[in-house]
Scaffold this active site. Structure first.
Site, PDB file in Angstrom:
ATOM      1  N   HIS A   1       0.792  -1.229   0.000  1.00  0.00           N
ATOM      2  CA  HIS A   1       0.000   0.000   0.000  1.00  0.00           C
ATOM      3  C   HIS A   1       0.817   1.269   0.000  1.00  0.00           C
ATOM      4  O   HIS A   1       0.241   2.355   0.002  1.00  0.00           O
ATOM      5  CB  HIS A   1      -0.935   0.033   1.206  1.00  0.00           C
ATOM      6  CG  HIS A   1      -2.142  -0.818   1.035  1.00  0.00           C
ATOM      7  ND1 HIS A   1      -3.305  -0.332   0.480  1.00  0.00           N
ATOM      8  CD2 HIS A   1      -2.358  -2.119   1.293  1.00  0.00           C
ATOM      9  CE1 HIS A   1      -4.200  -1.309   0.433  1.00  0.00           C
ATOM     10  NE2 HIS A   1      -3.651  -2.408   0.918  1.00  0.00           N
TER      11      HIS A   1
ATOM     12  N   LYS B   1      -8.696  14.209   4.029  1.00  0.00           N
ATOM     13  CA  LYS B   1      -7.895  12.992   4.050  1.00  0.00           C
ATOM     14  C   LYS B   1      -7.025  13.071   5.292  1.00  0.00           C
ATOM     15  O   LYS B   1      -6.994  14.113   5.945  1.00  0.00           O
ATOM     16  CB  LYS B   1      -7.025  12.879   2.793  1.00  0.00           C
ATOM     17  CG  LYS B   1      -6.268  14.191   2.463  1.00  0.00           C
ATOM     18  CD  LYS B   1      -5.467  14.110   1.172  1.00  0.00           C
ATOM     19  CE  LYS B   1      -6.288  14.150  -0.083  1.00  0.00           C
ATOM     20  NZ  LYS B   1      -6.228  12.948  -0.887  1.00  0.00           N
ATOM     21  N   ARG B   2      -6.298  11.972   5.636  1.00  0.00           N
ATOM     22  CA  ARG B   2      -5.394  12.070   6.768  1.00  0.00           C
ATOM     23  C   ARG B   2      -4.425  13.240   6.545  1.00  0.00           C
ATOM     24  O   ARG B   2      -4.047  13.538   5.402  1.00  0.00           O
ATOM     25  CB  ARG B   2      -4.611  10.760   6.936  1.00  0.00           C
ATOM     26  CG  ARG B   2      -5.452   9.631   7.497  1.00  0.00           C
ATOM     27  CD  ARG B   2      -6.031   9.981   8.848  1.00  0.00           C
ATOM     28  NE  ARG B   2      -5.008  10.050   9.849  1.00  0.00           N
ATOM     29  CZ  ARG B   2      -4.779   9.109  10.764  1.00  0.00           C
ATOM     30  NH1 ARG B   2      -5.532   8.032  10.812  1.00  0.00           N
ATOM     31  NH2 ARG B   2      -3.825   9.250  11.652  1.00  0.00           N
TER      32      ARG B   2
ATOM     33  N   LYS C   1       0.846  14.383   1.589  1.00  0.00           N
ATOM     34  CA  LYS C   1      -0.423  14.755   0.959  1.00  0.00           C
ATOM     35  C   LYS C   1      -0.499  16.271   0.699  1.00  0.00           C
ATOM     36  O   LYS C   1      -1.394  16.751   0.017  1.00  0.00           O
ATOM     37  CB  LYS C   1      -1.597  14.285   1.809  1.00  0.00           C
ATOM     38  CG  LYS C   1      -1.736  12.749   1.864  1.00  0.00           C
ATOM     39  CD  LYS C   1      -2.873  12.339   2.778  1.00  0.00           C
ATOM     40  CE  LYS C   1      -3.033  10.832   2.907  1.00  0.00           C
ATOM     41  NZ  LYS C   1      -3.780  10.230   1.774  1.00  0.00           N
TER      42      LYS C   1
ATOM     43  N   THR D   1      -8.203   7.022  -2.730  1.00  0.00           N
ATOM     44  CA  THR D   1      -9.559   6.569  -3.059  1.00  0.00           C
ATOM     45  C   THR D   1     -10.552   7.708  -2.837  1.00  0.00           C
ATOM     46  O   THR D   1     -11.631   7.701  -3.422  1.00  0.00           O
ATOM     47  CB  THR D   1      -9.986   5.361  -2.200  1.00  0.00           C
ATOM     48  OG1 THR D   1      -9.748   5.665  -0.825  1.00  0.00           O
ATOM     49  CG2 THR D   1      -9.206   4.121  -2.604  1.00  0.00           C
TER      50      THR D   1
ATOM     51  N   LYS E   1     -14.166   8.900  -4.918  1.00  0.00           N
ATOM     52  CA  LYS E   1     -15.490   9.248  -4.360  1.00  0.00           C
ATOM     53  C   LYS E   1     -15.934  10.609  -4.896  1.00  0.00           C
ATOM     54  O   LYS E   1     -17.084  10.796  -5.295  1.00  0.00           O
ATOM     55  CB  LYS E   1     -15.422   9.306  -2.831  1.00  0.00           C
ATOM     56  CG  LYS E   1     -15.046   8.001  -2.167  1.00  0.00           C
ATOM     57  CD  LYS E   1     -14.679   8.226  -0.691  1.00  0.00           C
ATOM     58  CE  LYS E   1     -13.863   7.074  -0.169  1.00  0.00           C
ATOM     59  NZ  LYS E   1     -13.198   7.389   1.125  1.00  0.00           N
TER      60      LYS E   1
HETATM   61  C1  LIG Z   1     -11.907   7.543   1.422  1.00  0.00           C
HETATM   62  C2  LIG Z   1     -11.446   7.853   2.779  1.00  0.00           C
HETATM   63  C3  LIG Z   1     -10.085   8.006   3.041  1.00  0.00           C
HETATM   64  C4  LIG Z   1      -9.023   7.940   1.965  1.00  0.00           C
HETATM   65  O1  LIG Z   1      -8.849   9.223   1.428  1.00  0.00           O
HETATM   66  P1  LIG Z   1      -7.560   9.604   0.535  1.00  0.00           P
HETATM   67  O2  LIG Z   1      -7.906  10.941  -0.002  1.00  0.00           O
HETATM   68  O3  LIG Z   1      -7.495   8.568  -0.552  1.00  0.00           O
HETATM   69  O4  LIG Z   1      -6.398   9.603   1.427  1.00  0.00           O
HETATM   70  C5  LIG Z   1      -9.695   8.299   4.334  1.00  0.00           C
HETATM   71  N1  LIG Z   1     -10.594   8.430   5.321  1.00  0.00           N
HETATM   72  C6  LIG Z   1     -11.920   8.302   5.101  1.00  0.00           C
HETATM   73  C7  LIG Z   1     -12.866   8.478   6.236  1.00  0.00           C
HETATM   74  C8  LIG Z   1     -12.393   8.004   3.835  1.00  0.00           C
HETATM   75  O5  LIG Z   1     -13.706   7.855   3.627  1.00  0.00           O
END
Ligand SMILES: *Cc1c(COP(=O)(O)O)cnc(C)c1O
Length: 853
Positions: A376, A567-568, A573, A675, A679
């Site tokens: 990952h 995101k985190r 990032k 991911t 979304k």
């Molecule tokens: C989809 C999702 C992530 C992943 O987000 P990235 O932008 O790909 O890092 C992290 N936390 C939550 C709650 C999510 O729904």
């Protein structure tokens, strides 16, 4: 050996478990609700707590899952099929209620039943606490995978840990993150079923002994261990309207005996009770680090606990039906979600050899035909290594097996590259040093028949870089499986307005076959359709704006561009790059440079690992900048900034439908896939992004004119690195120079002198691994293109429609179909369908056969 069918007849008395199917219509659901509210929960008309309304509904839905769950189990038993197991330390499930209603196909029925009882589904739904058993993308991927496996009718079971405390809750106090424990089980969990009858015993510590068997062979024994019990809790995973309900099995640690008799007799009452605590600590709390290891012994305990409990469970089920292990590898496959569960490699060897008498070669053949590993991340700080002494003390028998695996493996390497001792050193599962370390990624590669990355660029970089030596040795093991997200939760459920519009336009086939959403593309040219699309987006923006108002006290005008990065919080990032742009916009406003301005609302959210100093400082910076910008009367609606606390799955369900612009701005080569990007795309947001992870594939799908690309490529990043001088970049860019000056001058830290100095230092360091300054100019120019594009409302809506229409590739149904075709080779097994499932099945079956058959 008895056939499974014969066995069933002997064990179960006919009729014992036979019940008529439960009704799925409005009167039936009302009846179920009333029954659970009064008879089961014992509440009456005077109790008006929404919590019990939620629970009554959850139990009503759960019993409808239960009958399908049993039928699915019977179907798998009868088919005697191959099974897949998804082993993951994290499952970021979020809420279960809405998903269950959607997948059972009774959202409208439940909604109406509640209305007739004077209740609203949304209010009840809001009572559910997220199951936050994960950090971010990796854990959420596991959850989306389970949904797709059930929807594709694949016999796949998830195995994880039932953490007593999930991901911490984040509060913001004076602009800083404060963590609070997430005791998500405090009111009970209506979605789980405890199954103590399948408890497993897990050993730790002790020592290894070899002994002679009666037949004169050497065998091994693990003695004087300290054992704990693993008690399974099962959670139903419904497929989309197909009668299938798969299982997520989560393990809880329990003491073997509350009162250890020896200690009890010796008078150590308190010590023996304390032992119970020590055992139960194993599953007490999720480690809140995303993309970084932490090296604590308790974490290694969790990892082995999961691997051992799950493998023992699978082997016990196997032995209940089979006499030997001859076709075990043909019937079982384990997918390891990162290296976290890679103790499974030596553990399967131990179970097969020490507990079932298989020889090394036979056990190794089975192990290496059943294990598959997903990588990952490329970040070096995330690569798990355990100090050998710690491994030795906790898992002496596992270590012995690892060392034997390594010795045999290095012999093969030496045969292939005679005399190449540097290669042996590089590829050894044991890293030399003081102390020596066990490299878990190498263990996973050597023990698996498949190694995959999670996006095309990521998989490419794995075989060219991080795992190059292994790729040269076993090129056939390496493959790519680009991530996805489930369109059920991330479009059909979270965006009811868009769901209705899409379904009105092209029918509902897209929910189980997202490729069909492409049929929307021609409507991008239809002004009436664009108008409807735009008004759905506006409604979703209004919903998001009220959330921001309620949680942050910041007013977002829905006519502004909603620019979102959630995101985190992690330096790779580059939330910092986003903040630099915000400061630049603020600087432009203050200088009066606002001709042709596009009003913008910037939303940032995400949790920082509690021990990650820089990430926490970035949160503080976002909040301080937000305060200055939002309080400045010169700014007004031109720019708003908010940091939304406690980002989680449920928050994202409100955020992604209401977003115009999705920020995916990681340093190229660092984000394995992402991911969140998918979304947003599904929900009609446009992406501003670097050529990183799955962004590249999103761009390929939508085309340059529907994506705001900027920044260095992964290759350019690595080429520039040795010659990177941020001071020169800043000196040659007056906009960036002013932004850095505003940071340095304390404009955003008036009463907190110097608190952001570490941030300025990081950006101006030639060794900044994330090269924030290098991409600033290109990012600002891309944001100008965004602003201009948003001015053209029709053009923007057109691009928004195209983004949704070309998001088909990013369904986990596609991802899982690829895992199955390339790695698992499972047959689809259809469970018995009820009346509710039939119409949906009719609709999509043929189409799905074509796509996945
Ligand atoms: C989809 C999702 C992530 C992943 O987000 P990235 O932008 O790909 O890092 C992290 N936390 C939550 C709650 C999510 O729904």
């Amino acid at each position: 050996m008895q056939s499974i069918k014969q066995r069933k007849k002997v064990v179960y008395s006919p009729g014992l478990t036979e019940l008529p199917p439960l009704p799925m219509d409005v009167p039936g659901l009302k009846e179920g609700f009333r029954h659970h509210y009064t008879c089961h929960l014992g509440r009456d008309k005077y109790c008006r707590s929404p919590r019990y309304y939620y629970k009554a509904l959850a139990f009503t839905i759960r019993e409808r899952l239960m009958e399908r769950w049993n039928n699915t189990r019977y179907a798998y038993l009868d088919a005697d099929c191959k099974h897949g197991y998804y082993l993951s330390l994290e499952f970021l499930m979020g809420r279960a209620l809405g998903n269950a209603l959607l997948n059972l196909g009774i959202t409208d029925e439940a909604s109406r039943a509640l209305l007739e009882l004077g209740l609203k589904l949304e209010d009840l739904s809001a009572e559910e606490i997220d199951a936050g058993l994960g950090n971010g993308g990796l854990g959420r991927l596991a959850a989306c995978f389970l949904d797709s496996c059930a929807t594709l009718e694949l016999p796949v079971m998830g195995y994880g840990i039932r953490y007593e405390y999930g991901m911490f809750r984040q509060r913001i106090v004076d602009g800083r993150q404060v963590e609070e424990p997430d005791h998500w089980l405090r009111d009970g969990n209506p979605w789980e079923v405890e199954r103590p009858e399948y408890t497993q015993r897990i050993s730790f510590g002790g020592r290894c002994e070899s002994f002679r068997t009666e037949s004169g062979e050497t065998s091994y024994r693990w003695a004087d261990t300290r054992d704990v019990l693993a008690v399974p809790y099962d959670i139903p995973i419904p497929g989309y309207r197909n009668g299938t309900v798969n299982t997520l099995r989560l393990w809880k640690a329990a003491a073997t005996d509350v009162f250890d008799l020896d200690e009890f007799n010796a008078g150590s009452y308190t010590e023996s009770v304390a032992t119970k605590n020590e055992a139960e600590n194993i599953t007490m709390v999720l480690y809140p680090n995303d993309a970084s290891e932490n090296g604590k012994a308790l974490r290694l305990r969790q990892q082995y606990f999961l691997a051992s409990a799950s493998l023992q469970d699978v082997v016990a089920r196997w032995k209940a039906h089979k006499e030997d292990f001859a076709d075990f590898a043909e019937k079982n496959c384990f997918q390891l979600n990162d290296t976290h569960p890679s103790c499974a490699v030596p553990e399967l060897m131990r179970i097969l050899m020490d507990e079932n008498g298989l020889g090394w070669d036979e056990a190794w053949g089975i192990t290496t035909r059943t294990m598959a590993y997903t990588n990952h991340t490329l970040l070096p700080e995330a690569l798990e290594r355990w100090p050998l002494p710690m491994f030795q003390q906790l898992l002496p028998r596992s270590l012995e097996i690892v060392l034997e695996i390594n010795a045999r493996f290095l012999k093969e390497v030496a045969k292939r590259w005679p005399g190449d001792s540097d290669r042996l050193r590089r590829m050894s599962i044991i890293e030399e040093g003081e102390p020596q370390q066990v490299r878990m990624a190498y263990l996973a590669i050597v023990g698996s028949f498949s190694v995959n990355g999670v996006a095309a660029l990521h998989s490419h970089l794995l075989s060219e870089g991080l795992f190059r030596d292994f790729y040269e040795f076993w090129p056939e093991k390496f493959n790519n499986k680009t991530n996805g997200v489930t369109p059920r939760r991330w479009l059909a459920w979270c965006n009811p307005g868009l769901n209705r519009l899409i379904t009105d336009t092209i029918g509902n086939g897209w929910v189980a076959d997202l490729g069909r959403i492409r049929e929307l593309a021609p409507y991008a040219d239809d002004p009436a359709f664009r108008e409807r699309w735009h008004s759905v987006k506006q409604e979703n923006k209004a919903r998001l704006a009220s959330l921001v108002e309620a949680k942050c006290g910041v007013t977002f005008n829905t006519e502004s561009l909603f620019d979102v990065q959630v995101k985190r919080i992690h330096e790779y990032k580059r939330q910092l790059l986003n903040v630099l742009h915000v400061i630049h916009l603020y600087d432009r406003i203050k200088r009066g440079d606002t001709a042709g301005w596009t009003n913008r609302c910037v939303l940032i959210a995400g949790k920082a690992a509690p021990g990650y100093y820089m990430a926490k400082l970035i949160i503080k910076l976002v909040n301080n900048v937000a305060k200055v910008v939002n309080d400045d009367p010169d700014v007004g609606d031109l720019l708003k900034v908010a940091f939304l606390p406690n980002y989680r799955v449920t928050a994202m369900e409100y955020i992604c439908p209401g977003t115009d612009l999705s920020e995916q701005i990681s340093t190229a080569g660092k984000e394995a896939s992402g991911t969140g990007n998918m979304k947003f795309m599904m929900n009609g947001a446009l992406t501003i992004g670097t050529l990183d992870g799955a962004n590249i594939e999103i761009l390929e799908e939508v085309g340059e004119e529907n994506f705001f690309r900027f920044g260095l490529t992964a290759q350019e990043v690595e080429q520039l690195r040795p010659n990177y001088y941020p001071h020169a970049v800043i000196a040659s860019d007056p906009d960036l120079a002013r932004v850095i000056w505003l940071l340095q001058s304390g404009h955003f830290s008036m009463f907190e002198t110097g608190i952001f100095d570490p941030i300025v230092q990081a950006i101006t360091s030639p060794r900044d691994p994330w090269m924030v300054a290098a991409d600033f100019r290109s990012y600002v120019e891309a944001q100008k293109r965004v602003a201009a594009a948003y001015h053209d409302r029709e053009g923007w809506t057109r691009k928004s429609i195209i983004n949704s229409a070309y998001s088909g590739k990013f369904s986990t149904d596609r991802t899982i179909a690829e895992y199955n075709e390339g790695i698992w080779h499972l047959d689809r097994v259809k469970a018995e369908r009820g009346s509710q499932e039939e119409d949906a099945a009719e609709h999509h079956l043929e189409e799905r056969e074509r796509s996945f058959g």
